[in-house]
Design a protein around this motif. Sequence first.
Motif: not given
Length: 162
Positions: A151-156, A159-161
């Motif tokens: 979940a954290l990786r997906d959100r980050l 946000q980066q993209d």
Amino acid sequence: MTNATPGRGGRQLPTAEQLRIWRDFIETTQTLGSRLTSRLQTECALSPGDYAVLLALSEAEDRQLRSSELATRIGWERSRLSHHLGRMERRGLIRRQESAADPRGAEVLLTEAGAEAFQRSTYPHLRAIRELFVDALTPEQLVAAGEIAAALRDRLDRQQDG
């Protein structure tokens, strides 16, 4: 009932309990990382950066990658990777050569010494992961940890993209 404080744009700031959980999470992951680093260096004479590079090269076709691809795979800036590769090259773990396909690029190759260092380090490193992380959690907690990380990786990533 919430004791959150309004932030900018009407968003709520973290509650005291949320901040406590955040601190516990950050401090624990830092301690875990520090202990894994210490064991990798003590038992294998490798840094986590060395291990990341050796792992990526050992998994690559022909045990080599373009430096730009290697930087992407391990999530480093190219300048950081270049300095680190210089240190690894001096220790005989990797070798850099001009790319046959693109003279502007460099290929990073895993040497026999690098392959042996990686092979020697794999079991002790995996044992440390089991002892310090896996064995501390129940099977359910391990699944939850994976879900939290995803979940954290997906959100980050989103946000980066964006």
